[in-house]
Motif scaffolding. Structure first.
Motif, PDB file in Angstrom:
ATOM      1  N   UNK A   1       0.851  -1.177   0.000  1.00  0.00           N
ATOM      2  CA  UNK A   1       0.000   0.000   0.000  1.00  0.00           C
ATOM      3  C   UNK A   1       0.895   1.239   0.000  1.00  0.00           C
ATOM      4  N   UNK A   2       0.601   2.216  -0.846  1.00  0.00           N
ATOM      5  CA  UNK A   2       1.424   3.419  -0.954  1.00  0.00           C
ATOM      6  C   UNK A   2       1.173   4.358   0.230  1.00  0.00           C
ATOM      7  N   UNK A   3       2.056   5.343   0.361  1.00  0.00           N
ATOM      8  CA  UNK A   3       1.934   6.328   1.437  1.00  0.00           C
ATOM      9  C   UNK A   3       0.620   7.095   1.321  1.00  0.00           C
ATOM     10  N   UNK A   4       0.261   7.458   0.107  1.00  0.00           N
ATOM     11  CA  UNK A   4      -1.007   8.184  -0.093  1.00  0.00           C
ATOM     12  C   UNK A   4      -2.203   7.341   0.340  1.00  0.00           C
ATOM     13  N   UNK A   6      -2.134   4.960   2.636  1.00  0.00           N
ATOM     14  CA  UNK A   6      -2.110   4.907   4.096  1.00  0.00           C
ATOM     15  C   UNK A   6      -2.720   6.184   4.694  1.00  0.00           C
ATOM     16  N   UNK A   7      -2.321   7.324   4.145  1.00  0.00           N
ATOM     17  CA  UNK A   7      -2.852   8.604   4.632  1.00  0.00           C
ATOM     18  C   UNK A   7      -4.360   8.652   4.434  1.00  0.00           C
ATOM     19  N   UNK A   8      -4.824   8.222   3.271  1.00  0.00           N
ATOM     20  CA  UNK A   8      -6.259   8.232   2.985  1.00  0.00           C
ATOM     21  C   UNK A   8      -7.017   7.304   3.936  1.00  0.00           C
ATOM     22  N   UNK A   9      -6.457   6.120   4.216  1.00  0.00           N
ATOM     23  CA  UNK A   9      -7.114   5.188   5.135  1.00  0.00           C
ATOM     24  C   UNK A   9      -7.210   5.764   6.540  1.00  0.00           C
ATOM     25  N   UNK A  10      -6.104   6.368   7.013  1.00  0.00           N
ATOM     26  CA  UNK A  10      -6.128   6.970   8.355  1.00  0.00           C
ATOM     27  C   UNK A  10      -7.103   8.144   8.409  1.00  0.00           C
TER      28      UNK A  10
END
Length: 80
Positions: A1-4, A6-10
């Motif tokens: 999973x990309x950083x973007x 991860x940010x979107x999920x959080x």
């Protein structure tokens, strides 16, 4: 999973956990402006220099108080 991703999920998880809480402008929440102690060239020096920054706070069902920042537009200088 990309950083973007991860940010979107959080962000989605925090939004769902917060229920109907709405973000407020950072200066309104903190009641004063802050200056960054160690200036980094190309990044904002003061809190008021960050346009669109809002802070949301909420308390979870088990009594934990959480706060997080929301950008209405992500600044170009902040890499994801």
């Amino acid at each position: 999973m990309s950083t973007r991703q991860h940010v979107a999920c959080w962000a989605l998880a925090l939004w769902l956990a917060s229920g109907s809480a709405l973000a407020a402008p950072a200066l309104e929440v903190l009641c004063r402006d802050f200056t960054v102690p160690n200036r980094i060239e190309g990044l904002p020096e003061r809190l008021s220099d960050i346009q669109g920054l809002q802070i949301n706070r909420f308390t979870t069902r088990d009594g934990v108080k959480l706060a997080y920042c929301v950008f209405h537009s992500i600044p170009d200088a902040v890499p994801l």
